[in-house]
Design a protein around this motif. Structure first.
Motif, short mmCIF file in Angstrom:
data_model
loop_
_atom_site.label_atom_id
_atom_site.label_comp_id
_atom_site.label_asym_id
_atom_site.label_seq_id
_atom_site.Cartn_x
_atom_site.Cartn_y
_atom_site.Cartn_z
N GLY A 1 36.85 24.17 27.81
CA GLY A 1 35.82 23.95 26.80
C GLY A 1 34.61 24.82 27.06
N ALA A 2 33.89 25.18 26.01
CA ALA A 2 32.73 26.05 26.20
C ALA A 2 31.69 25.75 25.13
CB ALA A 2 33.15 27.51 26.11
N SER A 3 30.42 25.80 25.52
CA SER A 3 29.35 25.72 24.53
C SER A 3 28.18 26.53 25.05
CB SER A 3 28.94 24.27 24.30
OG SER A 3 28.39 23.75 25.50
N ALA B 1 39.38 33.50 28.09
CA ALA B 1 39.40 32.68 29.30
C ALA B 1 38.23 33.04 30.20
CB ALA B 1 40.72 32.88 30.03
N VAL B 2 37.97 34.35 30.35
CA VAL B 2 36.85 34.80 31.20
C VAL B 2 35.54 34.28 30.63
CG1 VAL B 2 35.52 36.84 31.87
CG2 VAL B 2 38.02 36.84 32.09
N TYR B 3 35.37 34.44 29.32
CA TYR B 3 34.14 34.03 28.66
C TYR B 3 33.91 32.52 28.82
CZ TYR B 3 30.79 33.46 24.82
OH TYR B 3 29.70 33.15 24.06
N ALA B 4 34.93 31.73 28.50
CA ALA B 4 34.78 30.26 28.56
C ALA B 4 34.58 29.79 30.00
CB ALA B 4 36.01 29.60 27.94
N THR B 5 35.31 30.42 30.92
CA THR B 5 35.19 29.99 32.33
C THR B 5 33.79 30.28 32.86
OG1 THR B 5 37.52 30.55 32.59
CG2 THR B 5 36.26 30.19 34.59
N LEU B 6 33.28 31.47 32.57
CA LEU B 6 31.94 31.81 33.06
C LEU B 6 30.90 30.88 32.45
CD1 LEU B 6 31.92 35.71 33.20
CD2 LEU B 6 32.01 34.08 35.07
N GLY C 1 49.40 36.90 32.42
CA GLY C 1 49.49 36.23 33.71
C GLY C 1 48.12 35.92 34.28
N MET C 2 47.19 36.86 34.14
CA MET C 2 45.84 36.63 34.67
C MET C 2 45.14 35.52 33.90
SD MET C 2 44.71 40.49 35.61
CE MET C 2 43.07 40.12 36.17
N GLU C 3 45.38 35.45 32.59
CA GLU C 3 44.79 34.36 31.82
C GLU C 3 45.31 33.01 32.34
OE1 GLU C 3 45.89 34.09 27.70
OE2 GLU C 3 44.93 32.13 27.56
N LEU C 4 46.64 32.95 32.56
CA LEU C 4 47.24 31.71 33.05
C LEU C 4 46.69 31.34 34.42
CD1 LEU C 4 50.97 32.16 32.00
CD2 LEU C 4 49.35 30.50 31.12
N THR C 5 46.53 32.34 35.28
CA THR C 5 46.03 32.08 36.62
C THR C 5 44.60 31.54 36.57
OG1 THR C 5 47.23 34.06 37.17
CG2 THR C 5 45.94 33.10 38.91
N LEU C 6 43.83 32.13 35.66
CA LEU C 6 42.41 31.76 35.56
C LEU C 6 42.25 30.35 35.01
CD1 LEU C 6 39.70 33.13 36.05
CD2 LEU C 6 39.69 33.83 33.65
N THR C 7 43.04 30.01 33.99
CA THR C 7 42.84 28.72 33.31
C THR C 7 43.86 27.68 33.74
OG1 THR C 7 44.31 29.28 31.49
CG2 THR C 7 42.02 29.94 31.26
N VAL D 1 36.71 31.69 20.72
CA VAL D 1 36.09 30.62 21.52
C VAL D 1 35.10 29.85 20.66
CG1 VAL D 1 34.58 30.13 23.47
CG2 VAL D 1 36.43 31.76 23.74
N SER D 2 34.38 30.55 19.78
CA SER D 2 33.41 29.85 18.94
C SER D 2 34.12 28.96 17.92
CB SER D 2 32.49 30.84 18.24
OG SER D 2 33.10 31.33 17.07
N ARG D 3 35.24 29.44 17.41
CA ARG D 3 35.95 28.68 16.39
C ARG D 3 36.56 27.41 16.96
NH1 ARG D 3 36.99 29.02 11.34
NH2 ARG D 3 38.94 28.11 10.64
N LEU D 4 37.08 27.49 18.18
CA LEU D 4 37.75 26.34 18.79
C LEU D 4 36.87 25.62 19.80
CD1 LEU D 4 41.14 28.17 19.41
CD2 LEU D 4 40.59 26.63 17.52
N SER D 5 35.65 26.14 20.04
CA SER D 5 34.76 25.61 21.07
C SER D 5 35.46 25.58 22.44
CB SER D 5 34.27 24.21 20.74
OG SER D 5 33.56 24.24 19.54
N ALA D 6 36.40 26.45 22.62
CA ALA D 6 37.14 26.47 23.88
C ALA D 6 38.03 27.71 23.92
CB ALA D 6 38.01 25.23 24.00
N SER D 7 38.51 28.05 25.13
CA SER D 7 39.59 29.03 25.21
C SER D 7 40.88 28.25 25.37
CB SER D 7 39.37 29.97 26.39
OG SER D 7 40.19 29.63 27.47
N THR D 8 41.88 28.60 24.58
CA THR D 8 43.14 27.85 24.62
C THR D 8 44.28 28.79 24.94
OG1 THR D 8 43.44 28.23 22.28
CG2 THR D 8 42.40 26.16 22.90
N PRO D 9 45.32 28.27 25.62
CA PRO D 9 46.48 29.12 25.90
C PRO D 9 47.24 29.44 24.60
CG PRO D 9 46.52 27.08 27.18
CD PRO D 9 45.46 26.92 26.14
N GLY D 10 48.08 30.45 24.66
CA GLY D 10 48.96 30.71 23.53
C GLY D 10 48.45 31.75 22.55
N SER D 11 47.40 32.50 22.95
CA SER D 11 46.87 33.48 22.00
C SER D 11 47.84 34.64 21.79
CB SER D 11 45.53 34.01 22.49
OG SER D 11 45.62 34.35 23.84
N GLY D 12 48.80 34.79 22.73
CA GLY D 12 49.76 35.88 22.60
C GLY D 12 50.59 35.81 21.33
#
Lengths: 328, 343
Positions: B172-174, B106-111, B160-166, B256-267
């Motif tokens: 999406g990220a590229s 989430a941090v990587y994709a958001t930045l 929780g921090m991931e949820l708050t951030l996203t 992130v590279s595989r999905l071209s995005a950060s997605t919820p549910g990685s837990g």
């Protein structure tokens, strides 16, 4: 010399006291903070709501885990027991059977999960962690296969919804049925774990498995009992869950797992030897439930609540473990 | 080589063992290891014969790619289990590793989506991952909280921090780096597969080819003995948690590279990571966690899912078969252990 020694031991005992009661102290502080921050927090209606919606089901699962963790094991498959009981219960009701058959079937399904765990652990000598992890995976597949990939089953009024309502939405002597169930189970598990021969055996197996074996405790038999009881308790939660939400949602039981483990271990901070206890577990469940509810009332959104709970549990544990370490 | 020597040292039990007994033990362990490997081989043979296209280079590289994320995470978990010992409730475990990966992603994709470059974003993701690892280390080593419990609390914080951030959405990220990871290839092998190969090599050399790794096993197997030998147990245990955080960050960039995005549910990956790290012990001579064993079990889980896909078996079966296999393998293992008469 002697004065300073006394001084030291006094300091140590203060720290020991703080370590022992850090959960209780944290609990009191949190209740006071929320009471000040939100006028609705301490109202009977809200506390009642917390009890029925946040405490009962988690507490029953946590009771089962308390027994298992006392025996030195763990059960990662409690979610499967919850789900299987819920699934069979709802399927039976949907097929037109009455509430009694539904409850019996649901508990039967949980019983099968418990027996499976017991066989894997006591007959095949698989460690509880791996055995119940395997059962967890198998249980998830089973549910996906039975519901074509996770379709929920809803109970509409066309089905035997009348008996269905009888469990979650009724009251006896003014006490809601789920709360009554919890009270009965708390007393039963407390007596079983802390006042009975079986409980002694369980504690002995947890403290010194080798010694328990050599002193003639039939470890496989008692351990089987432990896992069957845990699964049955989780099954009770499954039935309460589906009678509350009037449906079976596949793979929803897993949500209880981490909270129940957390509550049980928070409870262990009450005892010097870090033994799980029924009272401690209940306190852990109450702590988690109160914090969730309080953060909601104060206006934190759902996402921040999770951060808040994590931080809070972390601080309580840090206080308890850190102070005790300092006391030694 | 050195790791083998250590296993023998650590494994010497108090009672003197007769040559015959230890030969029998070695034989029993050998049978189990061969049995497990034979079971794996049988399943693979079935796929080779009946699953169309299973052995094609394209498919095998695809499996390695798919296994990269699970593999990197499982290495982190394996390191923690090696350093903390494998006791059920008191041993080393990192329940926060999958949630940590979600947070780093989430941090990587958001930045990236805010316009920061690859360099800064990758750096931030790694810093966050290692910070979460350091928090675990502080809790476990500094405060003496049970690893199971400490990492459970940290799991909640990270998730929780991931949820708050996203806000529970897909970000999406590229970026040039992601472009290379997605479509780059070298010697006909794609970048993601290379990532797993290189990371595996580093971890295997670090844990099984250096004196550092040797001491790590000592710390996990016999903390008292390690302390007496002058090894700083707190340092080594802390190191494994920070390493686990680093693994989470690396896995985050791969996901992130595989999905071209950060997605919820990685837990949800947590249980598979645990299964891979624990199943891997079957491949080691003394049933201890090893990096090579973890790699094999990760590839095995990947091949299993892939073979089912090619055979057109419903994916709902995959979890169940994975669970049944864990039970089977571990049951055979514990059976062999029991018959060694080591009690």
């Amino acid at each position: 010399m002697s004065v300073s020694a006394n001084d030291n031991s006094a300091k140590v005992s203060v720290r020991g006291f703080l370590a022992k009661y850090s959960v209780l102290i944290a609990f009191a502080v949190i209740v006071i903070l929320f009471a000040v921050a939100s006028p609705t927090f301490l109202t009977p209606a809200n506390l009642f709501n917390v009890l029925v919606n946040n405490v009962v089901m988690l507490a029953i699962v946590a009771l089962g885990l308390t027994i298992v963790i006392s025996s030195g094991g763990i059960d990662l498959s409690v979610g499967v027991s919850v789900d299987m009981a819920s699934m069979i219960f709802v399927m039976l009701l949907a097929a037109g059977y009455g509430g009694v058959v539904g409850v019996a079937g649901g508990l039967g399904a949980a019983l099968i999960v418990g027996i499976l765990n017991a066989i894997l652990i006591t007959r095949l000598n698989i460690s509880p962690f791996l055995a119940t992890l395997g059962v967890l995976f198998i249980g998830q597949s089973t549910q996906q296969l039975a519901t074509s990939g996770g379709q929920p089953i809803y109970l509409t009024s066309g089905y035997a919804a009348d008996q269905f309502n009888a469990i979650a939405r009724t009251a006896l002597f003014g006490i809601p049925t789920p709360v009554l169930v919890l009270i009965v189970l708390v007393i039963a598990v407390h007596v079983l774990l802390h006042r009975s021969v079986f409980g002694r055996y369980v504690q002995a197996m947890g403290a010194q498995p080798g010694v328990a074996w050599y002193s003639g405790i039939r470890v496989p038999r008692e351990l089987s009992m432990v896992h069957v009881l845990c699964a049955l308790l989780a099954g009770v939660t499954g039935i309460l869950l589906s009678s509350t939400v009037k449906s079976y949602v596949p793979l929803s039981g897993n949500a209880f797992l981490l909270d129940a483990i957390g509550a049980t271990f928070i409870g262990t901070t009450l005892s010097r030897e870090r033994k799980p206890s029924v009272i401690g577990t209940l306190l852990g469940v109450l702590l988690l439930a109160i914090v969730k509810n309080g953060l909601l009332l104060v206006g934190w959104n759902f996402y921040w609540q999770q951060v808040g709970i994590g931080v809070l549990v972390f601080l309580v544990l840090a206080a308890s473990f850190g102070l005790r370490r300092a006391a030694h | 080589m050195s790791a083998t020597v250590l296993h023998t040292e650590v494994g010497v039990s108090d009672e003197k063992q007769t040559a015959a007994k230890s030969a029998g033990r070695r034989f029993g362990a050998l049978v189990v290891r061969l049995g497990a490997i034979a079971a794996f081989a049988a399943i693979m043979a079935y796929f080779v014969i009946f699953a169309p296209g299973f052995t094609s280079t394209f498919n095998l590289i695809n499996v390695v790619e798919q296994s990269a994320i699970l593999g990197v995470l499982a290495y982190g978990m394996t390191a923690v289990i090696i350093g903390g010992g494998s006791d059920v409730t008191e041993g080393g475990i990192d329940l926060s590793i999958a949630a940590n990966m979600g947070l780093c992603a989430a941090v990587y994709a958001t930045l990236l989506s805010m316009g920061y470059g690859d360099f800064l974003s990758v750096l931030a993701a790694i810093a966050v991952g290692m910070a979460v690892g350091a928090l675990n280390a502080l809790a476990v080593v500094g405060l003496g909280i049970l690893p199971l419990l400490a990492t459970l609390a940290v799991l909640n914080v990270a998730a929780g921090m991931e949820l708050t951030l996203t806000q529970n959405t897909v970000v999406g990220a590229s970026s040039p780096l992601l472009g290379v990871l997605v479509s780059g290839s070298f010697l006909g092998v794609s970048a993601l597969a290379w990532a797993l190969i290189v990371f595996s090599a580093i971890m295997i050399v670090l844990v099984h080819g250096t004196s550092f790794g040797l001491r790590l096993y000592a710390v996990g197997g016999h903390p008292e003995a390690a302390r007496a030998a002058g090894i700083s147990v707190p340092f080594y245990v802390s190191f494994t948690y920070v390493l686990s955080g680093l693994c989470a960050a690396v896995a985050a960039i791969l996901t992130v590279s595989r999905l071209s995005a950060s997605t919820p549910g990685s837990g949800e990956l947590l249980l598979s990571v645990l299964a891979a790290a624990l199943l891997g012990t079957v491949f080691s001579r003394r049933f201890v966690p090893t990096m090579g064993g973890t790699l094999l079990s990760v590839l095995f889980i990947g091949l299993l899912a892939n073979g089912f896909q090619l055979l057109n078996v419903s994916s709902y079966w995959v979890n169940g078969v994975q669970g049944a296999l864990i039970l089977l393998v571990v049951a055979i293992t514990s059976f062999a252990r029991g018959s060694e008469g080591s009690r």
